[in-house]
Design a protein around this motif. Structure first.
Motif, PDB file in Angstrom:
ATOM      1  N   SER A 133       0.830  -1.212   0.000  1.00  9.28           N
ATOM      2  CA  SER A 133       0.000   0.000   0.000  1.00  9.28           C
ATOM      3  C   SER A 133       0.860   1.256   0.000  1.00  9.28           C
ATOM      4  CB  SER A 133      -0.946   0.020   1.207  1.00  9.28           C
ATOM      5  OG  SER A 133      -0.259   0.373   2.400  1.00  9.28           O
ATOM      6  N   CYS A 142      -2.260  -2.771  -7.637  1.00  7.63           N
ATOM      7  CA  CYS A 142      -2.024  -3.571  -6.430  1.00  7.63           C
ATOM      8  C   CYS A 142      -3.350  -4.121  -5.930  1.00  7.63           C
ATOM      9  CB  CYS A 142      -1.424  -2.722  -5.315  1.00  7.63           C
ATOM     10  SG  CYS A 142       0.216  -2.104  -5.609  1.00  7.63           S
ATOM     11  N   LYS A 195      -4.451   1.201  -6.063  1.00 11.83           N
ATOM     12  CA  LYS A 195      -4.575   0.306  -4.904  1.00 11.83           C
ATOM     13  C   LYS A 195      -6.016  -0.184  -4.771  1.00 11.83           C
ATOM     14  CE  LYS A 195      -0.459   2.030  -3.781  1.00 11.83           C
ATOM     15  NZ  LYS A 195       0.762   1.390  -4.158  1.00 11.83           N
TER      16      LYS A 195
END
Length: 154
Positions: free
Chosen positions: A70, A78, A130
């Motif tokens: 993160s 991600c 993310k």
């Protein structure tokens, strides 16, 4: 074929069952690499992860590895599986006896704080890369709301 990297959680490894399960799930679209990190040495692990993720099309990370992923200031997508977004409060109570012997609380807290400070320096494009996946009732911690406050893609 596209390349993915898996970053394990605390107590995991690059050859563990989680990485093998992820490998099977994505095998038709990605080749998967997974390395082993000493996540109780946060600064070293994070520096190694920053080097290791270069050149990958996808990052998949779990728990404490998800915390590290993160904080990566890169636009590589991600997928963070129940990331431990606050290791400063969550990790010490769940350490196994052998991990407790290796745990340097002051060092870890300082290094986790330094790593998480990177969130405030991320561009919107990096934040949008993310994606968090959270269980409704994880046995250890649940940081969906906190994750959403940092990375929520509207």
């Amino acid at each position: 074929m596209k390349k993915a990297i898996y970053i394990h959680g605390l107590g995991g490894s690059g050859t563990g069952s989680s990485s093998q399960n992820v490998r099977k799930l994505i095998a038709d679209q990605y080749s998967l690499d997974a390395f082993t990190y000493d996540l109780l040495d946060p600064a070293t692990a994070f520096a190694n992860i920053q080097q290791d993720v270069k050149g990958y099309d996808l990052i998949i990370a779990s728990s404490l590895g998800g915390f590290c992923a993160s904080a990566l200031n890169i636009e590589t997508p991600c997928i963070l599986l129940n990331p431990c977004m606050k290791p400063q409060e969550a990790i010490e109570p769940i350490l196994w006896p052998e991990q407790q012997k290796l745990f340097n609380k002051e060092k870890c807290l300082s290094e986790w704080n330094a790593i998480s400070a990177g969130w405030s320096k991320m561009s919107d494009a990096v934040k949008k890369s993310k994606f968090g996946v959270f269980a409704d009732k994880d046995e250890f911690f649940h940081y969906k709301d906190f994750f959403d406050s940092l990375f929520k893609n509207e």
